[in-house]
Write a protein that holds these residues in place. Sequence first.
Motif, PDB file in Angstrom:
ATOM      1  N   ASP A 141     -27.402  18.745 -37.924  1.00  0.00           N
ATOM      2  CA  ASP A 141     -27.253  17.672 -38.904  1.00  0.00           C
ATOM      3  C   ASP A 141     -27.577  16.314 -38.286  1.00  0.00           C
ATOM      4  N   LEU A 142     -26.975  16.073 -37.143  1.00  0.00           N
ATOM      5  CA  LEU A 142     -27.143  14.755 -36.535  1.00  0.00           C
ATOM      6  C   LEU A 142     -28.574  14.547 -36.036  1.00  0.00           C
ATOM      7  N   GLN A 143     -29.208  15.630 -35.627  1.00  0.00           N
ATOM      8  CA  GLN A 143     -30.601  15.477 -35.186  1.00  0.00           C
ATOM      9  C   GLN A 143     -31.470  15.074 -36.368  1.00  0.00           C
ATOM     10  N   ALA A 144     -31.133  15.624 -37.527  1.00  0.00           N
ATOM     11  CA  ALA A 144     -31.893  15.255 -38.723  1.00  0.00           C
ATOM     12  C   ALA A 144     -31.690  13.782 -39.059  1.00  0.00           C
ATOM     13  N   GLN A 145     -30.489  13.319 -38.761  1.00  0.00           N
ATOM     14  CA  GLN A 145     -30.189  11.911 -39.068  1.00  0.00           C
ATOM     15  C   GLN A 145     -30.722  10.943 -38.034  1.00  0.00           C
ATOM     16  N   PHE A 146     -30.474  11.265 -36.775  1.00  0.00           N
ATOM     17  CA  PHE A 146     -30.743  10.289 -35.721  1.00  0.00           C
ATOM     18  C   PHE A 146     -32.036  10.558 -34.955  1.00  0.00           C
ATOM     19  N   GLN A 189     -40.794   9.429 -36.585  1.00  0.00           N
ATOM     20  CA  GLN A 189     -40.479  10.462 -37.564  1.00  0.00           C
ATOM     21  C   GLN A 189     -41.137  11.753 -37.153  1.00  0.00           C
ATOM     22  N   ASP A 190     -40.455  12.841 -37.363  1.00  0.00           N
ATOM     23  CA  ASP A 190     -41.154  14.096 -37.225  1.00  0.00           C
ATOM     24  C   ASP A 190     -41.040  14.812 -38.551  1.00  0.00           C
ATOM     25  N   PHE A 191     -41.858  15.821 -38.693  1.00  0.00           N
ATOM     26  CA  PHE A 191     -41.958  16.427 -39.992  1.00  0.00           C
ATOM     27  C   PHE A 191     -40.644  17.013 -40.469  1.00  0.00           C
ATOM     28  N   ILE A 192     -40.035  17.804 -39.588  1.00  0.00           N
ATOM     29  CA  ILE A 192     -38.828  18.496 -40.025  1.00  0.00           C
ATOM     30  C   ILE A 192     -37.732  17.502 -40.369  1.00  0.00           C
ATOM     31  N   ARG A 219     -38.111  14.599 -41.463  1.00  0.00           N
ATOM     32  CA  ARG A 219     -38.416  13.984 -42.743  1.00  0.00           C
ATOM     33  C   ARG A 219     -38.202  14.962 -43.878  1.00  0.00           C
ATOM     34  N   LEU A 220     -38.571  16.193 -43.600  1.00  0.00           N
ATOM     35  CA  LEU A 220     -38.371  17.222 -44.618  1.00  0.00           C
ATOM     36  C   LEU A 220     -36.907  17.331 -44.981  1.00  0.00           C
ATOM     37  N   GLY A 221     -36.076  17.177 -43.935  1.00  0.00           N
ATOM     38  CA  GLY A 221     -34.652  17.330 -44.177  1.00  0.00           C
ATOM     39  C   GLY A 221     -34.015  16.116 -44.806  1.00  0.00           C
ATOM     40  N   ALA A 222     -34.708  15.015 -44.747  1.00  0.00           N
ATOM     41  CA  ALA A 222     -34.112  13.796 -45.274  1.00  0.00           C
ATOM     42  C   ALA A 222     -34.028  13.844 -46.780  1.00  0.00           C
ATOM     43  N   PRO A 223     -32.879  13.498 -47.303  1.00  0.00           N
ATOM     44  CA  PRO A 223     -32.712  13.523 -48.756  1.00  0.00           C
ATOM     45  C   PRO A 223     -33.802  12.729 -49.466  1.00  0.00           C
ATOM     46  N   SER A 224     -34.193  11.634 -48.845  1.00  0.00           N
ATOM     47  CA  SER A 224     -35.181  10.798 -49.509  1.00  0.00           C
ATOM     48  C   SER A 224     -36.502  11.537 -49.638  1.00  0.00           C
ATOM     49  N   PHE A 225     -36.762  12.369 -48.663  1.00  0.00           N
ATOM     50  CA  PHE A 225     -37.998  13.126 -48.689  1.00  0.00           C
ATOM     51  C   PHE A 225     -37.989  14.057 -49.897  1.00  0.00           C
ATOM     52  N   LEU A 226     -36.856  14.668 -50.121  1.00  0.00           N
ATOM     53  CA  LEU A 226     -36.763  15.633 -51.207  1.00  0.00           C
ATOM     54  C   LEU A 226     -36.682  14.948 -52.557  1.00  0.00           C
ATOM     55  N   ASP A 227     -35.923  13.902 -52.591  1.00  0.00           N
ATOM     56  CA  ASP A 227     -35.600  13.315 -53.881  1.00  0.00           C
ATOM     57  C   ASP A 227     -36.584  12.247 -54.335  1.00  0.00           C
ATOM     58  N   ASP A 228     -36.952  11.407 -53.397  1.00  0.00           N
ATOM     59  CA  ASP A 228     -37.701  10.237 -53.796  1.00  0.00           C
ATOM     60  C   ASP A 228     -39.192  10.359 -53.544  1.00  0.00           C
ATOM     61  N   GLU A 287     -31.311  21.430 -46.145  1.00  0.00           N
ATOM     62  CA  GLU A 287     -30.936  20.031 -46.326  1.00  0.00           C
ATOM     63  C   GLU A 287     -29.895  19.639 -45.294  1.00  0.00           C
ATOM     64  N   PRO A 288     -29.967  18.398 -44.863  1.00  0.00           N
ATOM     65  CA  PRO A 288     -29.019  17.966 -43.854  1.00  0.00           C
ATOM     66  C   PRO A 288     -27.593  17.949 -44.364  1.00  0.00           C
ATOM     67  N   LEU A 289     -26.716  18.078 -43.444  1.00  0.00           N
ATOM     68  CA  LEU A 289     -25.304  18.050 -43.779  1.00  0.00           C
ATOM     69  C   LEU A 289     -24.879  16.602 -43.990  1.00  0.00           C
ATOM     70  N   PRO A 290     -23.735  16.442 -44.556  1.00  0.00           N
ATOM     71  CA  PRO A 290     -23.266  15.071 -44.757  1.00  0.00           C
ATOM     72  C   PRO A 290     -23.114  14.362 -43.427  1.00  0.00           C
ATOM     73  N   SER A 291     -23.349  13.097 -43.485  1.00  0.00           N
ATOM     74  CA  SER A 291     -23.262  12.319 -42.262  1.00  0.00           C
ATOM     75  C   SER A 291     -21.830  12.263 -41.769  1.00  0.00           C
ATOM     76  N   PRO A 292     -21.678  12.217 -40.457  1.00  0.00           N
ATOM     77  CA  PRO A 292     -20.321  12.154 -39.901  1.00  0.00           C
ATOM     78  C   PRO A 292     -19.531  10.976 -40.448  1.00  0.00           C
ATOM     79  N   SER A 293     -20.233   9.976 -40.905  1.00  0.00           N
ATOM     80  CA  SER A 293     -19.508   8.824 -41.439  1.00  0.00           C
ATOM     81  C   SER A 293     -18.771   9.195 -42.720  1.00  0.00           C
TER      82      SER A 293
END
Length: 285
Positions: free
Chosen positions: A86-91, A212-215, A217-226, A276-282
């Motif tokens: 999850d965090l790798q997808a985020q950070f 950015q790397d593909f995966i 970005r693929l995992g980013a919600p914005s990639f999927l949604d927007d 899809e990425p997991l919720p952010s630790p925040s």
Amino acid sequence: MMEGKRRMAHDDELRDIKKGPWKVEEDEVLINHVKKYGPRDWSSIRSKGLLRRTGKSCRLRWVNKLRPDLKTGMKFSADEERTVIDLQAQFGNKWAKIATYLQGRTDNDVKNFWSSRQKRLARILHTSTAPSSSKSHKTTKHLQTPPFDFIPSLKATKLEEEFAASSMETVPFGEVVYPSPISAVPVEQQPYVAFPQFPMLPPDYPPLLEGQDFIGRLGAPSFLDDELGHSALGTAQVPIAPSFQASGTSESHDAVDIDSLIDDDFPPIDLFDQIEPLPSPSHWS
DNA sequence: AACAGAATCAACCGCTGGAGG
DNA sequence: TCCTCCAGCGGTTGATTCTGT
């Protein structure tokens, strides 16, 4: 003349530096130093003649092996694996930052875990991970996820073959079923694992940005949604392999729970790259 | 039992950024 | 402002261990 002397002194210094595996005695010296002065002044360890190691080497040894709170010799738990993914997808590859979320794990641990995982993925895809255009100008061999521009050649077919080879039945790609945030919903309430196919991108789709790397970005919600929208991203439910399907017929499309994918007996934890990425630790409470 | 390939681990290297002179 | 030193980070490599055949 002076320059020559200085270089000779420098060479002598380099010759005097010890490298390679640490001995128990060296560890003891280092631990004693930290007890006395705390984890700092690493270079003074050598200047005082306590060890023939560079300050850098001493620091690394302490941080990665000698620190008292480390989980040495313990494999990553399923929770830890999920967190890293999850965090790798985020950070991105901010291993030190990711490691701060995992008690007792170092950036090196996280990095090694991810590296192994990427190698496995590369092998599954029957291709090597080529250097990506990721943030750094440095060359990379295996840490980066596959670069965006070679993804289309992989498409989903390689992954499908992989599953087919495991005697899994194929599931028609149809309705998109996205998983609930894993850490927010009990595993038993997560009926399906979304398994996005690599999308065929519109020609005018903007190129990857630096960092950015593909995966990711693929995992980013914005990639999927927007950016692409769900319609551009085919998603299939991951079928269950008979080997870990407790019961039921080969016709059933039973759900896969996340933990089963992380189980030691089911190596393709790489599937998480497609989830899809997991919720952010925040958002963790 | 022997071998090969994969996985894991430990350590190094090069680079960057901040602090201090 | 520039330089040097140091701490820290990410990437890479090589050795060791594990696993499958």
